[in-house]
Design a protein around this motif. Structure first.
Motif, PDB file in Angstrom:
ATOM      1  N   VAL A 147       0.879  -1.169   0.000  1.00 46.69           N
ATOM      2  CA  VAL A 147       0.000   0.000   0.000  1.00 46.69           C
ATOM      3  C   VAL A 147       0.910   1.211   0.000  1.00 46.69           C
ATOM      4  O   VAL A 147       1.713   1.391   0.915  1.00 46.69           O
ATOM      5  N   ASP A 148       0.793   2.028  -1.029  1.00 49.24           N
ATOM      6  CA  ASP A 148       1.634   3.218  -1.169  1.00 49.24           C
ATOM      7  C   ASP A 148       0.714   4.435  -1.267  1.00 49.24           C
ATOM      8  O   ASP A 148       0.367   4.883  -2.361  1.00 49.24           O
ATOM      9  N   ILE A 149       0.306   4.937  -0.099  1.00 51.88           N
ATOM     10  CA  ILE A 149      -0.634   6.062  -0.079  1.00 51.88           C
ATOM     11  C   ILE A 149      -0.003   7.287  -0.731  1.00 51.88           C
ATOM     12  O   ILE A 149      -0.637   7.960  -1.538  1.00 51.88           O
ATOM     13  N   ALA A 150       1.252   7.569  -0.400  1.00 47.03           N
ATOM     14  CA  ALA A 150       1.925   8.734  -0.981  1.00 47.03           C
ATOM     15  C   ALA A 150       2.021   8.619  -2.500  1.00 47.03           C
ATOM     16  O   ALA A 150       1.881   9.610  -3.220  1.00 47.03           O
ATOM     17  N   GLY A 151       2.232   7.403  -2.993  1.00 53.54           N
ATOM     18  CA  GLY A 151       2.316   7.170  -4.434  1.00 53.54           C
ATOM     19  C   GLY A 151       0.953   6.985  -5.092  1.00 53.54           C
ATOM     20  O   GLY A 151       0.871   6.836  -6.309  1.00 53.54           O
ATOM     21  N   GLY A 152      -0.095   6.941  -4.284  1.00 55.83           N
ATOM     22  CA  GLY A 152      -1.445   6.845  -4.818  1.00 55.83           C
ATOM     23  C   GLY A 152      -1.812   5.498  -5.412  1.00 55.83           C
ATOM     24  O   GLY A 152      -2.591   5.427  -6.351  1.00 55.83           O
ATOM     25  N   ARG A 153      -1.266   4.384  -4.816  1.00 54.85           N
ATOM     26  CA  ARG A 153      -1.551   3.083  -5.407  1.00 54.85           C
ATOM     27  C   ARG A 153      -1.498   1.958  -4.375  1.00 54.85           C
ATOM     28  O   ARG A 153      -0.881   2.094  -3.320  1.00 54.85           O
ATOM     29  N   VAL A 154      -2.176   0.884  -4.726  1.00 57.01           N
ATOM     30  CA  VAL A 154      -2.055  -0.376  -4.004  1.00 57.01           C
ATOM     31  C   VAL A 154      -1.644  -1.424  -5.029  1.00 57.01           C
ATOM     32  O   VAL A 154      -2.086  -1.394  -6.175  1.00 57.01           O
ATOM     33  N   VAL A 155      -0.771  -2.333  -4.612  1.00 61.12           N
ATOM     34  CA  VAL A 155      -0.357  -3.424  -5.486  1.00 61.12           C
ATOM     35  C   VAL A 155      -1.238  -4.627  -5.160  1.00 61.12           C
ATOM     36  O   VAL A 155      -1.410  -4.981  -3.991  1.00 61.12           O
ATOM     37  N   ILE A 156      -1.796  -5.215  -6.204  1.00 60.19           N
ATOM     38  CA  ILE A 156      -2.681  -6.361  -6.049  1.00 60.19           C
ATOM     39  C   ILE A 156      -2.031  -7.583  -6.686  1.00 60.19           C
ATOM     40  O   ILE A 156      -1.649  -7.552  -7.859  1.00 60.19           O
ATOM     41  N   ALA A 157      -1.884  -8.643  -5.900  1.00 59.71           N
ATOM     42  CA  ALA A 157      -1.419  -9.934  -6.411  1.00 59.71           C
ATOM     43  C   ALA A 157      -2.666 -10.787  -6.571  1.00 59.71           C
ATOM     44  O   ALA A 157      -3.179 -11.333  -5.594  1.00 59.71           O
ATOM     45  N   LEU A 158      -3.178 -10.844  -7.804  1.00 66.70           N
ATOM     46  CA  LEU A 158      -4.419 -11.571  -8.046  1.00 66.70           C
ATOM     47  C   LEU A 158      -4.263 -13.037  -7.676  1.00 66.70           C
ATOM     48  O   LEU A 158      -3.291 -13.680  -8.081  1.00 66.70           O
ATOM     49  N   PRO A 159      -5.194 -13.564  -6.883  1.00 67.37           N
ATOM     50  CA  PRO A 159      -5.105 -14.977  -6.506  1.00 67.37           C
ATOM     51  C   PRO A 159      -5.322 -15.873  -7.722  1.00 67.37           C
ATOM     52  O   PRO A 159      -5.996 -15.482  -8.680  1.00 67.37           O
ATOM     53  N   GLN A 160      -4.756 -17.060  -7.666  1.00 60.50           N
ATOM     54  CA  GLN A 160      -4.981 -18.038  -8.725  1.00 60.50           C
ATOM     55  C   GLN A 160      -6.424 -18.517  -8.641  1.00 60.50           C
ATOM     56  O   GLN A 160      -7.093 -18.317  -7.635  1.00 60.50           O
ATOM     57  N   GLU A 161      -6.899 -19.168  -9.700  1.00 60.22           N
ATOM     58  CA  GLU A 161      -8.267 -19.677  -9.692  1.00 60.22           C
ATOM     59  C   GLU A 161      -8.451 -20.653  -8.545  1.00 60.22           C
ATOM     60  O   GLU A 161      -7.538 -21.378  -8.179  1.00 60.22           O
ATOM     61  N   VAL A 162      -9.641 -20.671  -8.015  1.00 57.13           N
ATOM     62  CA  VAL A 162      -9.965 -21.592  -6.940  1.00 57.13           C
ATOM     63  C   VAL A 162     -10.094 -22.991  -7.531  1.00 57.13           C
ATOM     64  O   VAL A 162     -10.741 -23.174  -8.559  1.00 57.13           O
ATOM     65  N   GLU A 163      -9.462 -23.962  -6.861  1.00 59.86           N
ATOM     66  CA  GLU A 163      -9.558 -25.329  -7.362  1.00 59.86           C
ATOM     67  C   GLU A 163     -10.967 -25.838  -7.150  1.00 59.86           C
ATOM     68  O   GLU A 163     -11.601 -25.562  -6.145  1.00 59.86           O
TER      69      GLU A 163
END
Length: 182
Positions: free
Chosen positions: A150-166
């Motif tokens: 979470v980079d509030i100063a940079g105005g962004r959040v990084v999202i690591a999309l989860p893999q598909e649910v088995e």
């Protein structure tokens, strides 16, 4: 005026003298007494706490000028807000929901996904809602695994999309079970 942050919600009337159940969203339930007048969402109505005492999982509170059960019943469901600057500073890796809403959501590679629309909690932990650039809105667990940065100063959040649910795929539905009838 700065952004408003929801700190409590008025519940049902309690007794006959104008008291209400008060559900607080602060770490210390009694912190709502320290913020001064609490505001309705539109910022036009103010509510000043007169008394507050602890109950099972909420406070029982009275507001100045509210002295009857009828008056208290009319307040049921009102969310109470304070200006963001009245809240205490956050520690590292702590955020107010309002600080996250509107931030860009990007992948670890920096590809744009969309914007943070909301943070929800339906009882099992925080969920981050992403309004994507295309496709359906995404609801993802707000965990270190899914939101590693979470980079509030940079105005962004990084999202690591989860893999598909088995789970079962279409081809497994038509196969017979082992050791059983088809």
């Amino acid at each position: 005026m700065s952004a408003l942050v929801c700190v409590a919600r008025i519940g049902a009337a309690h007794g006959v003298r104008g008291a209400v159940k008060l559900w607080t969203f602060t770490e210390d339930p009694f912190a709502v007494r320290r913020y001064g007048p609490l505001l309705a969402k539109d910022g036009k109505r103010q509510f000043e706490l007169a008394t507050a005492r602890e109950a099972k999982d909420h406070l029982v509170a009275t507001f100045k000028g509210v002295t009857t059960r009828d008056e208290a019943e009319r307040l049921n469901g009102i969310e109470l807000y304070v200006p963001r600057e009245k809240l205490p500073a956050t520690d590292a890796d702590e955020y107010y929901h309002t600080d996250l809403i509107g931030l860009a959501a990007v992948t670890a590679d920096g590809d744009a996904l969309g914007r943070v629309l909301a943070i929800h909690n339906f009882g099992a932990g925080d969920i981050i809602e992403i309004a994507p650039l295309r496709g359906a809105t995404m609801l993802l667990p707000f965990s270190n695994a899914v939101v590693p940065e979470v980079d509030i100063a940079g105005g962004r959040v990084v999202i690591a999309l989860p893999q598909e649910v088995e789970g079962e795929d279409d081809s497994s539905a038509s196969r017979p079970r082992e050791g059983g009838d088809p």
